[in-house]
Each structure stands twice: as structure tokens, then as C-alpha cells.
Design an enzyme around this catalytic site. Sequence first.
Site, PDB file in Angstrom:
ATOM      1  N   GLU A  24      41.031  51.481  32.782  1.00 26.53           N
ATOM      2  CA  GLU A  24      40.583  52.206  33.960  1.00 26.53           C
ATOM      3  C   GLU A  24      41.818  52.811  34.658  1.00 26.53           C
ATOM      4  O   GLU A  24      42.963  52.513  34.302  1.00 26.53           O
ATOM      5  CB  GLU A  24      39.830  51.265  34.915  1.00 26.53           C
ATOM      6  CG  GLU A  24      39.088  52.011  36.005  1.00 26.53           C
ATOM      7  CD  GLU A  24      37.898  51.246  36.591  1.00 26.53           C
ATOM      8  OE1 GLU A  24      37.574  50.154  36.103  1.00 26.53           O
ATOM      9  OE2 GLU A  24      37.289  51.775  37.547  1.00 26.53           O
ATOM     10  N   ASP A  66      42.371  52.652  24.134  1.00 30.72           N
ATOM     11  CA  ASP A  66      42.137  53.911  24.857  1.00 30.72           C
ATOM     12  C   ASP A  66      40.701  54.385  24.632  1.00 30.72           C
ATOM     13  O   ASP A  66      40.454  55.417  24.036  1.00 30.72           O
ATOM     14  CB  ASP A  66      43.141  54.977  24.399  1.00 30.72           C
ATOM     15  CG  ASP A  66      43.022  56.248  25.243  1.00 30.72           C
ATOM     16  OD1 ASP A  66      42.532  56.155  26.382  1.00 30.72           O
ATOM     17  OD2 ASP A  66      43.405  57.326  24.739  1.00 30.72           O
TER      18      ASP A  66
HETATM   19  O1  9MR Z   1      42.555  45.923  40.077  1.00 37.81           O
HETATM   20  C1  9MR Z   1      41.549  44.925  40.146  1.00 37.81           C
HETATM   21  C2  9MR Z   1      42.013  43.714  39.379  1.00 37.81           C
HETATM   22  O2  9MR Z   1      43.155  43.156  39.992  1.00 37.81           O
HETATM   23  C3  9MR Z   1      40.881  42.696  39.296  1.00 37.81           C
HETATM   24  O3  9MR Z   1      41.274  41.640  38.445  1.00 37.81           O
HETATM   25  C4  9MR Z   1      39.623  43.360  38.759  1.00 37.81           C
HETATM   26  C5  9MR Z   1      38.427  42.418  38.655  1.00 37.81           C
HETATM   27  O4  9MR Z   1      38.040  41.981  39.903  1.00 37.81           O
HETATM   28  O5  9MR Z   1      39.260  44.449  39.579  1.00 37.81           O
HETATM   29  C6  9MR Z   1      40.239  45.457  39.596  1.00 37.81           C
HETATM   30  O6  9MR Z   1      39.814  46.487  40.436  1.00 37.81           O
HETATM   31  C7  9MR Z   1      38.702  47.244  40.027  1.00 37.81           C
HETATM   32  C8  9MR Z   1      37.690  47.152  41.156  1.00 37.81           C
HETATM   33  O7  9MR Z   1      37.197  45.856  41.235  1.00 37.81           O
HETATM   34  C9  9MR Z   1      36.556  48.158  41.020  1.00 37.81           C
HETATM   35  N1  9MR Z   1      37.059  49.475  40.809  1.00 37.81           N
HETATM   36  C10 9MR Z   1      37.941  49.584  39.672  1.00 37.81           C
HETATM   37  C11 9MR Z   1      39.149  48.693  39.867  1.00 37.81           C
HETATM   38  C12 9MR Z   1      40.135  48.865  38.716  1.00 37.81           C
HETATM   39  O8  9MR Z   1      39.635  48.390  37.508  1.00 37.81           O
END
Ligand code: 9MR
EC number: 3.2.1.4
Length: 734
Positions: free
Chosen positions: A715, A706
Site C-alpha cells: 500500500e 508488487d
Molecule cells: O501503517 C499502519 C500499520 O502501522 C499498521 O500495522 C496497519 C494495520 O493496523 O495499518 C497501517 O495503516 C493502514 C491503515 O490502517 C488504513 N489505511 C491504510 C494504512 C496503510 O496500510
Amino acid sequence: MPSARRSALIAGSAALTVLAATLIGTPATAADPPYERILNGTFDTEREPWWSSSTTPSAVTDGRLCAQIPAGTANPWDSMIGQDDVPLEQGQPYTLKFDASASKPIQFKAVLQQQGPPYGTVIGQTVTAGTTMQSFSFTNNSPVTDTHGQMSFQAGGAAEAYTLCLDNISITGGILPPGGIRDFGSPVRVNQLGYLPGGPHRATYVTTATTPLDWKLVDSGNKTVAVGKTTPYGPDALSGDSVQLIDFGSFRTTGTGFRLVVGEDVSEPFDIAKNLYSALRQDSLEYFYNNRSGIPIEAKYVGDAWARAAGHVGVAPNKGDTSVPCVPGSCDYSLDVRGGWYDAGDHGKYVVNGALAAWQLLDLYEESDRNVSLKIPENANRVPDVLDEAKWQIDFLLRMQVPAGQPLAGMVHHKIHDEAWTGMALAPAADPQQRYLYPPSTAATLNLAAIGARCARVYARWDHALAARCLSAAQTAWKAAELHPAIYAPTGGVGGGAYDDVKVTDEFSWAAAELFAATGKASYKRRISTVLKAADGFSWQETGGLADLALARVPWRLPAVERIHLIRRIATVADSYLADLRSQGYANPYKPANGHYVWGSNSGTANNAMILAIAADLTGRPSYRSAALESLDYLLGRNAINQSYVTGYGERDSHNQHHRFWSHSLNPAYPSPYPGSLAGGANSGLQDPVAQRNLVGCAPAKCYIDEIGSYSTNEVAVNWNSALAWLTTYADEV
Ligand code: 9MR
């Protein structure tokens, strides 16, 4: 995603995370050899997690990091190369070593200090470098304890531009091992929010004991209200824990402040209440208003702490989403793509997962019997509030479509975001960067077709104009995707997430199912080519299973025999998730076959629970309903790290999620995350430096921290909160 990096000034960030206070069994002396605190000090292949100021381009060349220091900046910190989250312990000596050379003899500063105010400084040394690589070494005691230390090389204030190269950077010192010593609190793991009187009442106890143990349930006055024996389970593969199970289903009286006790071990307190999920249902839905782009977030709805100015409406320093050009070389028009929701901790807006989030809210609306009143500006109109909220996003998604007359007309731009990653602790309205439209993709186009079709069906009763616009856009998108079936978004990129996807048969199938659901046309039905599968579930990237979930909402469109097959398919998947849930020490319908938790694993739990809930509705089987509810236990604290992943719910809740505005843990001027915000959760990939620094060697279900810097485990994201909102709506009504 990488939260790099950094406008000319060090963002005003203050964090005094007192390491030692939360730790147990602190060792007394420094390790021998001493602990290395720098990540990637040798630049063998890549630069990360080092960053440099936006004034100061840098790259790895010949195994060194070389930066172009500009002329004419004012302060040393106007041109920096740095690394964040170096842990510091008060009173401990730290030794900094590095090699440096420059294209001409120069002076710069080597600084090890807190990342934010009051900038307690361990080392602040002026260094003279020549044109050949030279080694430097400095030692000093830390005046502070803080997990957010920053190592920086500050070269601003130069009269002439030059190149500075660095290598073999090392900081050693401190007593605590990398990652500290993790303390997960009580071994009695419960849903820290509580339990529904009529739902499952189970808990997990971490113990190496192999025989049944006595447990008791005590009320808030410490009176024993139920007793029983634990059921031995043994080693739980994904957590690495040895556990026993507790079932207190015999006790169904409502109340607050219950605790489960085994021997000397006492759980976090919890309630048993009928309306247990009402507040969380509402908060998880209000997540979306809080993350709206293009509208002020008003105190009268969210309270003073979370109020903020409208983001990206074209008021300086924002460039505005009102007229956004294509990324240079990709097209020569600009679009008004205002509105929508920010994706996550960043200020990007992405069609693929953005459409999935809106879809899940529309599905939640169709699933539920009762409208919930949200604190949003549209609250007093006659439309259900969840549909008002989804409309905010749908309007934005419609704006992302390439206009008629342009090349690729009808296709949909994949995303819009800043040209580079902005620093942390930044309100949307304060983002100064240029934003671009990224090229259309087949996946984004089919996402618009799917959400547009669902929108047409759902809003037909409430908003004819929107329903008509949605259907027309969806059909146009479908045709465009058929013309351009293989335009894929690239991997990687800077300033925003990739959301890349090179398999779009699943998007075609989902869009076809939604278009069939909306229109009844056989031509669309013929294009449905996927079914729900346990191994895939669904996600922004894997949408094949959504075809079945779409059809499940329009049973009247299917002949009886197809309806039966559909229900059987969904029930078979539910059986598989039920088995996964029951076979784990910490009940969870998410159980990756490869033993590897993905980025956003908590949405895997919530989405699989949604499938269980839909299966419960279709079949009437109580075991599915019970499993859907038990999944919430995992998200709210009955897990390997005793963590409620939802802000404001549970004694040990996530509250430092990675978010540029909800960044209180970096800067006290900003708020903490709004209640009801779901963290991404355990992720075996450790794709951020904070996770790499703190979670090395973690068991999959424990790969979570966290900390605001841990974007790969902590995130938030619209398509994760939509899953939480769906599930808590179900739990609130069940
Ligand atoms: O949720 C997304 C995850 O499935 C992918 O593995 C990752 C890396 O490409 O990205 C996550 O999405 C992120 C996005 O790329 C940018 N904004 C934040 C999203 C959540 O972490």
C-alpha cells in the site's frame, strides 16, 4: 487494509497479469498431490479472505460460511460470496469441490473466472442445493493465464430470501507452485536511480562465493571506467542471501546508464548525477496534492492520466465530508471535515498518522534551505509550496476537533471513514458509502496539540491567522487531553484502519515538546518525559522520540548543557542506526531486533535515515550523512528483491501499489500510481490474502509483492511518503 468488499456488481476490473512471462524454470507437469488454490476453504474460525456482496451479509457459523441471500435482486452476481486472486494457468485443468446446503431447495451458480474483463471462465456451473449438506465437484480447463482469478458463488435473482451455507471449498490444479517462482533479476543490486557524485557508492552482489571477485563499472557505451574487488560478507540474516559488497567510491564522474558487472552478471543501469534527487523530491511531495480530498485534481497540474473530480464534497454518489455524523450512538452532531489527504489506498482520513505526515512536511520545510516549486493550485502565492500543501491537511485536522459546548469539547475525533470497506478501482468521487466520525481519542487529541504547536511556530512568518488558529486549537487540545488522559481508539473495525494505541505517554511528551518549542512555557517543558531511543525510532504509534526531534529545531530554547545532552542523545541513536546499516548485506538503518519486518517497513528505513540526517546536521559527522544517503539505496533497489519501491524510479519499480484510484492493474480506465509513490515494503506479517498466497515462508526482507491486492506489503500512505519526501529533500540539498 482489507479492500473488501464489494458493491452489488462486480467492479469492472480487468487484469491480465501474465504469470509465466516473468517466471523462470517453469515446471513441466502438475504437482502430485495437486496444488490447493483456495485459502481458508474450511472456515474453521474466520471468514477472511472470503467476502460477500454488500447485499449479502455472511458469517462463519458452526465451521461453515452462511450467507443471507436477499430477495428481489436482478442478476446472479448481485448477491455473491467470493474469493479473489486465485491464480489460473491457461490449458491447465482445475477441479472445484465444495459442500452446500440452503434453508430451502434452490439453484445458484458456482463460477471460477477472471476477476475483470474479459471474464475468461473456467467453470460456470448451475448448482441445485437441498436442505442437507451435499458435495459437488466440477473440472474444466482454464482458457486464460491470470493471477487475478475469482471463485464466486452467485445467488442473486432469488424471488424469496434464504440462507446459503458453504464448506470445504477447494480448487486444485495448475503447474506453478503457490506464489509462482520468484525472479529477482540480476544478483548485482544497486540504487537503480543512481548515486550522488559526492555520496557513498556501494552495491551488493548475491553469491555463494567466499573469496573476493573482480567487478567492473561500465558506462553507457559499455566502456570499462573503473575496476575493483568485492569484499566478502557472507550470509545476510534478514534476506537469507549470501552476499559480497562492492564499493566503487573511487569513481565520481557524472553520467547516465552506468552498470556494475561481476562475471556474467550485470546490474540494472543507473546514473551518477548532482541533481539525482531533484525530480523525486518534487514527485514525492506532489503525492500529497494527488491524494487531496475535497478539491478537483486538475490535469494542468498532474496531467490527464491522474486528473479526477473532487472527492467527498457532497456531490452524488458521495455522501460528502461536509457534514459527517458521528458513528451511531457516539454523539449527536455532525462536523464539516472536508479536505485533508486520503490516508492511503483507502479513502479514510485519520488524525494520528495524518498529523505525523503533516509534521514531517513542516519539519522538512525547516530542514531545507531551498524551496521547491510544486505543481499545485497555490503555486503562485507567496507562501512556500510545501507549506501550502501541509496547510491543506492542517485545516482538515483542525476541523476534527470537538466544538465547544459538546461533550468532550476540545478533544479530537480519531478518524473519519466509510462504514464498510469499498471495492477496488474506485475514484474518491464515486464512493457511495455513508461516512462517520469515530469517537475522540487522547492520542488524536495530542497529535493535534503537537501539529498545532508546530504549525503555530512555522506559519508565524507566513500566515498569522493560521498560526493563531493552530496555537489556540493546540492549547485547547492539550487541556482536553489532560482532562481525558486515557480514551483509547479501539482495535479492529470495518471500513477503515484502526490506528489503535493504548500508550499515550509518548503522545503527551511529543505534544508538550512542540508546545514548549512554540511558546517557551516551562509548564509544557516539565511534561516532556521521553527521549529518542534507537529501539523505538518513531512512527504514528510511537511518538516519544519526536520530542527530541522537536527540541532539536529550537536550540535557543534550551540552556547550553541541555543542548549538548540533546545532541548526544540523537548522536547515540544515530550510532546505533549506523551500526545496523553497516552490519547488513543490504545496507539499511532499519534492522528489527526480533527479525520481523513490520507493516510499512520502508517508512522505518526512511524515518531512521531522517534521524541519521538530523544527527549529521547537529554533529557535522560525515558518516551519518553518508548513512542517510545509503539508506536511499535500499529503497531504490539495493535490496533482497532488486526492487525499487518508488513508482517511476528505477528499472524494477513498484507500480501496482494498493490504491483505489491508482488501480490501473485492475482496470485500465484508472491510472497507475503517480511517480514518487513509496510502497509499504517487506512485511513479515503477511496480513493480506495475496501476501499469504504468494509469499509463504519468505525471508523477512523478501516479504513483498508488487500486486495491488497486497495491502499489507504494497500500500502507499501519507506518513510513508512524507518520510520519503523528507529524505529526498535532504539528499537533494546535501
Ligand atoms: O501503517 C499502519 C500499520 O502501522 C499498521 O500495522 C496497519 C494495520 O493496523 O495499518 C497501517 O495503516 C493502514 C491503515 O490502517 C488504513 N489505511 C491504510 C494504512 C496503510 O496500510
